[in-house]
Scaffold this motif. Structure first.
Motif, PDB file in Angstrom:
ATOM      1  N   GLY A 143      39.822 -56.360  15.212  1.00 54.31           N
ATOM      2  CA  GLY A 143      38.774 -56.638  16.192  1.00 54.31           C
ATOM      3  C   GLY A 143      37.418 -56.934  15.597  1.00 54.31           C
ATOM      4  O   GLY A 143      36.409 -56.950  16.311  1.00 54.31           O
ATOM      5  N   GLN A 144      37.372 -57.205  14.278  1.00 55.67           N
ATOM      6  CA  GLN A 144      36.085 -57.440  13.619  1.00 55.67           C
ATOM      7  C   GLN A 144      35.889 -58.893  13.179  1.00 55.67           C
ATOM      8  O   GLN A 144      35.078 -59.167  12.302  1.00 55.67           O
ATOM      9  N   ASP A 145      36.638 -59.806  13.784  1.00 57.20           N
ATOM     10  CA  ASP A 145      36.433 -61.235  13.550  1.00 57.20           C
ATOM     11  C   ASP A 145      36.792 -61.644  12.119  1.00 57.20           C
ATOM     12  O   ASP A 145      36.198 -62.562  11.554  1.00 57.20           O
ATOM     13  N   LEU A 146      37.761 -60.949  11.553  1.00 61.12           N
ATOM     14  CA  LEU A 146      38.189 -61.242  10.193  1.00 61.12           C
ATOM     15  C   LEU A 146      39.614 -61.779  10.201  1.00 61.12           C
ATOM     16  O   LEU A 146      40.460 -61.310  10.963  1.00 61.12           O
ATOM     17  N   ILE A 193      19.883 -56.695  12.220  1.00 65.94           N
ATOM     18  CA  ILE A 193      20.938 -57.569  12.719  1.00 65.94           C
ATOM     19  C   ILE A 193      22.042 -56.704  13.300  1.00 65.94           C
ATOM     20  O   ILE A 193      22.676 -55.930  12.588  1.00 65.94           O
ATOM     21  N   LYS A 194      22.260 -56.839  14.612  1.00 65.03           N
ATOM     22  CA  LYS A 194      23.330 -56.091  15.282  1.00 65.03           C
ATOM     23  C   LYS A 194      24.541 -56.983  15.458  1.00 65.03           C
ATOM     24  O   LYS A 194      24.474 -58.035  16.099  1.00 65.03           O
ATOM     25  N   CYS A 195      25.659 -56.570  14.890  1.00 63.05           N
ATOM     26  CA  CYS A 195      26.920 -57.299  15.020  1.00 63.05           C
ATOM     27  C   CYS A 195      27.654 -56.760  16.253  1.00 63.05           C
ATOM     28  O   CYS A 195      28.101 -55.605  16.271  1.00 63.05           O
ATOM     29  N   LEU A 196      27.771 -57.590  17.277  1.00 57.70           N
ATOM     30  CA  LEU A 196      28.148 -57.113  18.599  1.00 57.70           C
ATOM     31  C   LEU A 196      29.595 -56.655  18.712  1.00 57.70           C
ATOM     32  O   LEU A 196      29.917 -55.835  19.586  1.00 57.70           O
ATOM     33  N   LEU A 197      30.478 -57.155  17.859  1.00 61.10           N
ATOM     34  CA  LEU A 197      31.865 -56.701  17.932  1.00 61.10           C
ATOM     35  C   LEU A 197      32.029 -55.287  17.378  1.00 61.10           C
ATOM     36  O   LEU A 197      33.087 -54.681  17.534  1.00 61.10           O
ATOM     37  N   GLY A 223      31.831 -59.369  13.792  1.00 61.56           N
ATOM     38  CA  GLY A 223      32.080 -57.975  13.476  1.00 61.56           C
ATOM     39  C   GLY A 223      31.157 -57.426  12.401  1.00 61.56           C
ATOM     40  O   GLY A 223      30.165 -58.054  12.007  1.00 61.56           O
ATOM     41  N   HIS A 224      31.512 -56.261  11.898  1.00 65.91           N
ATOM     42  CA  HIS A 224      30.647 -55.479  11.023  1.00 65.91           C
ATOM     43  C   HIS A 224      30.472 -56.081   9.627  1.00 65.91           C
ATOM     44  O   HIS A 224      29.580 -55.677   8.893  1.00 65.91           O
ATOM     45  N   TRP A 225      31.279 -57.069   9.271  1.00 64.81           N
ATOM     46  CA  TRP A 225      31.228 -57.672   7.930  1.00 64.81           C
ATOM     47  C   TRP A 225      30.916 -59.166   8.031  1.00 64.81           C
ATOM     48  O   TRP A 225      31.734 -60.014   7.658  1.00 64.81           O
ATOM     49  N   PRO A 226      29.716 -59.540   8.484  1.00 68.94           N
ATOM     50  CA  PRO A 226      29.419 -60.966   8.704  1.00 68.94           C
ATOM     51  C   PRO A 226      29.354 -61.787   7.428  1.00 68.94           C
ATOM     52  O   PRO A 226      29.459 -63.014   7.478  1.00 68.94           O
TER      53      PRO A 226
END
Length: 234
Positions: free
Chosen positions: A142-145, A183-187, A213-216
């Motif tokens: 769920g972190q867009d990876l 910078i807030k990563c919304l996921l 996610g948390h690791w942009p």
């Protein structure tokens, strides 16, 4: 022109910024990804919280006293030492950018603010020879990876030295005095934590949101670089 000093979070080294650094350099800036003591290629170096603060200050000193301003970038865990280092940089500091990170509070540690309680965190460290073990693949869901990105992180991650997350932060003044962007990563959650929300009331702090996610630096490195460039220009 600006010198960016990029510090990744727990378990990671300078390699985490491999796709961000070229974007910043292409824009004519210096980009210096830093591995903190006890991690990656420095994994055999003993480290505590003060060690990591000193690592960051030493990197800025290494860059010399040229005309370029410095932007410190701290991701996740590293926001805590970056926030402390920022007040030691002096006039060269242009801005601090906290990337979905913790922020230091005087006399507090990452462990003392752990969501399950300090005792749980310290017990976890004790069970792993004093180290904070890296996440497993399911914990990146769920972190867009992509699967490939997750595998890369897991393959290169190193256990994080426990003293760096149990030693308290030391601040001489309020973080509200720093020119800062969060910078807030919304996921990874819709809202900044309460400590950050309070800091964002300062007219010297800005909030930027990213729909990732948390690791942009892995999921959306070009978007992250563009934001860093925009914030450095303020």
């Amino acid at each position: 022109m600006t010198d960016f000093v990029l510090v990744a979070g727990a378990w990671l080294g300078a390699w985490a910024w491999d796709e961000v650094v070229p974007e910043l350099r292409a824009a004519g800036h210096g980009a210096h990804a830093l591995t903190l003591s006890g991690l990656a290629e420095k994994r055999d170096v003993a480290a505590g919280q003060r060690t990591h603060v000193d690592d960051i200050v030493a990197e800025v000193d290494r860059l010399g006293s040229g005309e370029r301003d410095v932007v410190l970038v701290g991701h996740s865990y590293s926001g805590i030492p970056v926030g402390q280092a920022a007040e030691r940089i002096g006039d060269r500091l242009k801005r601090v950018v906290f990337v979905d990170s913790g922020v230091p509070a005087h006399g507090e540690s990452m462990a003392s603010a752990w969501w399950q309680g300090q005792a749980v965190f310290e017990a976890m460290l004790a069970d792993n020879d004093g180290y904070w073990i890296p996440l497993t693949a399911p914990e990146f869901a769920g972190q867009d990876l992509t699967d490939e990105q997750i595998a890369r992180i897991i393959d290169r991650a190193t256990p994080h030295p426990g003293a760096t997350v149990t030693e308290p932060a030391v601040l001489e003044r309020s973080l509200t005095e720093l020119p800062a962007t969060y910078i807030k990563c919304l996921l990874d959650g819709d809202e900044p934590n309460p400590d950050v929300a309070e800091l964002l009331k300062s007219d010297r702090w800005r909030l930027v949101e990213m729909n990732t996610g948390h690791w942009p630096m892995f999921s959306t490195p070009r978007d992250l670089a563009r934001i860093l460039l925009t914030e450095a220009a303020r």
